[in-house]
Design a protein around this motif. Sequence first.
Motif, mmCIF file in Angstrom:
data_model
loop_
_atom_site.group_PDB
_atom_site.id
_atom_site.type_symbol
_atom_site.label_atom_id
_atom_site.label_comp_id
_atom_site.label_asym_id
_atom_site.label_seq_id
_atom_site.Cartn_x
_atom_site.Cartn_y
_atom_site.Cartn_z
ATOM 1 N N GLN A 98 -5.042 27.920 -28.768
ATOM 2 C CA GLN A 98 -5.754 26.800 -29.393
ATOM 3 C C GLN A 98 -7.039 26.602 -28.596
ATOM 4 O O GLN A 98 -6.985 26.446 -27.373
ATOM 5 N N VAL A 99 -8.189 26.674 -29.266
ATOM 6 C CA VAL A 99 -9.460 26.504 -28.540
ATOM 7 C C VAL A 99 -10.098 25.189 -28.965
ATOM 8 O O VAL A 99 -10.347 24.958 -30.148
ATOM 9 N N ARG A 100 -10.296 24.290 -27.999
ATOM 10 C CA ARG A 100 -10.902 22.979 -28.285
ATOM 11 C C ARG A 100 -12.336 22.956 -27.765
ATOM 12 O O ARG A 100 -12.563 23.206 -26.566
ATOM 13 N N HIS A 101 -13.264 22.675 -28.657
ATOM 14 C CA HIS A 101 -14.660 22.519 -28.236
ATOM 15 C C HIS A 101 -14.923 21.027 -28.038
ATOM 16 O O HIS A 101 -15.071 20.280 -28.993
ATOM 17 N N ILE A 102 -14.945 20.623 -26.793
ATOM 18 C CA ILE A 102 -15.045 19.192 -26.455
ATOM 19 C C ILE A 102 -16.485 18.713 -26.640
ATOM 20 O O ILE A 102 -17.435 19.421 -26.277
ATOM 21 N N SER A 103 -16.615 17.496 -27.162
ATOM 22 C CA SER A 103 -17.969 16.989 -27.438
ATOM 23 C C SER A 103 -18.720 16.660 -26.135
ATOM 24 O O SER A 103 -18.132 16.645 -25.049
ATOM 25 N N LEU A 104 -20.018 16.385 -26.299
ATOM 26 C CA LEU A 104 -20.903 16.207 -25.141
ATOM 27 C C LEU A 104 -21.341 14.763 -25.007
ATOM 28 O O LEU A 104 -21.360 14.020 -26.001
ATOM 29 N N ASN A 105 -21.718 14.378 -23.785
ATOM 30 C CA ASN A 105 -22.324 13.052 -23.641
ATOM 31 C C ASN A 105 -23.840 13.164 -23.882
ATOM 32 O O ASN A 105 -24.334 14.239 -24.246
ATOM 33 N N ASP A 106 -24.559 12.080 -23.645
ATOM 34 C CA ASP A 106 -25.992 12.117 -23.979
ATOM 35 C C ASP A 106 -26.815 12.970 -23.016
ATOM 36 O O ASP A 106 -28.007 13.157 -23.208
ATOM 37 N N ARG A 107 -26.170 13.510 -21.963
ATOM 38 C CA ARG A 107 -26.863 14.421 -21.041
ATOM 39 C C ARG A 107 -26.395 15.868 -21.276
ATOM 40 O O ARG A 107 -26.560 16.726 -20.437
ATOM 41 N N PHE A 108 -25.783 16.130 -22.404
ATOM 42 C CA PHE A 108 -25.303 17.466 -22.792
ATOM 43 C C PHE A 108 -24.201 18.005 -21.881
ATOM 44 O O PHE A 108 -23.997 19.203 -21.770
ATOM 45 N N ILE A 160 -25.147 20.402 -16.192
ATOM 46 C CA ILE A 160 -23.998 20.731 -15.329
ATOM 47 C C ILE A 160 -22.863 19.797 -15.701
ATOM 48 O O ILE A 160 -23.010 18.566 -15.636
ATOM 49 N N ASP A 161 -21.756 20.342 -16.111
ATOM 50 C CA ASP A 161 -20.612 19.505 -16.477
ATOM 51 C C ASP A 161 -20.124 18.731 -15.247
ATOM 52 O O ASP A 161 -20.375 19.147 -14.107
ATOM 53 N N PRO A 162 -19.391 17.601 -15.450
ATOM 54 C CA PRO A 162 -18.890 16.826 -14.299
ATOM 55 C C PRO A 162 -17.765 17.593 -13.589
ATOM 56 O O PRO A 162 -16.577 17.381 -13.854
ATOM 57 N N LEU A 163 -18.162 18.505 -12.704
ATOM 58 C CA LEU A 163 -17.219 19.476 -12.145
ATOM 59 C C LEU A 163 -16.082 18.823 -11.368
ATOM 60 O O LEU A 163 -14.921 19.228 -11.480
ATOM 61 N N ASN A 164 -16.411 17.795 -10.589
ATOM 62 C CA ASN A 164 -15.364 17.183 -9.774
ATOM 63 C C ASN A 164 -14.328 16.473 -10.649
ATOM 64 O O ASN A 164 -13.121 16.594 -10.425
ATOM 65 N N ASP A 165 -14.806 15.772 -11.672
ATOM 66 C CA ASP A 165 -13.871 15.091 -12.586
ATOM 67 C C ASP A 165 -13.013 16.122 -13.324
ATOM 68 O O ASP A 165 -11.809 15.917 -13.535
ATOM 69 N N MET A 166 -13.640 17.223 -13.689
ATOM 70 C CA MET A 166 -12.893 18.267 -14.398
ATOM 71 C C MET A 166 -11.825 18.867 -13.480
ATOM 72 O O MET A 166 -10.702 19.138 -13.912
ATOM 73 N N ALA A 167 -12.193 19.051 -12.200
ATOM 74 C CA ALA A 167 -11.228 19.611 -11.240
ATOM 75 C C ALA A 167 -10.014 18.688 -11.125
ATOM 76 O O ALA A 167 -8.853 19.133 -11.076
#
Length: 353
Positions: free
Chosen positions: A207-217, A253-260
Motif C-alpha cells: 500500500q503506497v500512501r502519498h502524504i499531503s504537504l504543508n505550506d512549505r512543501f 526538507i521534510d521534518p526529519l526529526n519528527d519523522m524519525a
Amino acid sequence: MRDQIKAYEEQAKAIEPNAEQRCTLREAIVNYTEQFLENIHDLEKIPAFQVHDTGIDLTKQPISDNPIELEKAIELIAKSVDREGLNPASGGHFGYIPGGGIYSSSLGDYWADITNRYAGVFFANSGAVRMENHLINWMKELVGYPESALGNLASGGSIANLTAIVAARDTADIRAHNISRHVIYLSKQAHHCINKAIHIAGLKECQVRHISLNDRFKMDMDALKETIAFDIKNGLKPWLLVGSAGTTDTGAIDPLNDMAQIAQKHEMWFHIDAAYGGFFMLTDYGKRQFHGIERSDSLVMDPHKGLFLPYGIGVVIVKNGEALRNSFTYKASYMQDISSLADECFSRINETF
Ligand SMILES: Cc1ncc(COP(=O)(O)O)c(C=O)c1O
C-alpha cells in the motif's frame, strides 16, 4: 603457445596508438575542452539551454570500420552533444539541479579510465576498495551514523535509493504472502525514482500512501499520523517511511526529526533521500536544517549533485550494515579463492545490478 601469443601481441600493436598518436589525440581533446571552459561563462557562446539539431546529425554518421577525421569527430560531438540541450555546469542554469564543475574530478576520471582498476572486490584492488570505503566512512561521520553502518557507491541517486529499499524489504522479510499488508509512506514531492525503486524491488503491491504537504512543501506530520492510525486500525502494517532532505522541485526538507520519532514509535524503516540536499550538511546552516537525519535507517547522497562531481556517482548508507550485506552478498564458484579475504572487504558489497 608462447610463440603464438607473441605473434598475437605483434598483431595487436597495430590497433594500439603509439605515444605520438596518443599525444595528438590528447592535445586535440585538451584544446577543445579548454575552449569549452574558457567560454562556459559566456552565455552568448554557450547558452544554458539550446536546441539545434537535437543530436540527429550524430546518428547520420554511420558506425563502420572506416574512421572519420579527428577534427570532424570532435566537431560532430561538439555540435550534437555539447551545444545541445541543457548545460548543467553553466552559471546560467537555474532549472533543476546544477551539475559538474570540478575540473580535478574530470582528470581523476581520465586517470581511472587509463589504469582501469577493478574496484568490485577487495582482492582485485584493495587500494581502490579502501578508497571507496574511506569516502563512505567520511560521509557516515558527516551524517552521524555509527561505524557499523555500511555503504556503497552507485551510479546515482536512483540506484542508491533502490539499494536501500531492497535492504529495507529484506529486513522486513516482505514476500508474496504478506506484501499487501505492508504500507509505504512518501510525500507527494518524493523524487520519482522512489516510485521506480518500489516497482523494481517488486513492491508495487504494497500500500503506497502519498502524504499531503504543508505550506512549505514539507510532509504534513498530522496527515502522516492520521494515515498511520487509519492503516493500523485496518489491520495493515506501517513499514517504510521515506523522507526527502531537499526535494527536486523546491529544495524542501521534510521534518526529519519528527519523522524519525514516528518511525521509531511504529517500528518502521526510515529512509531519507538526501540525494540533492545531503552535502549541505557540510555547512552549519545545513546541519541545523537536517536535525534528525542521524536517526534514519538508511540514506542516499549524490556527490554528482551537492559536490559537483561529474555524473555517475551516488552513495547509499545503511545504518544496520548487516542488512546491506545480507541483501547483496553473493558467492560464485569463480570467486572461491577470494572468499578468505571477505572480512577485509568490510564495507564492500558486491553490486548485483
Ligand atoms: C531528490 C532526488 N532524489 C533522487 C534523484 C535521482 O538521482 P539520479 O538522477 O542520480 O539517479 C534526484 C535527481 O534529480 C533527486 O533530485
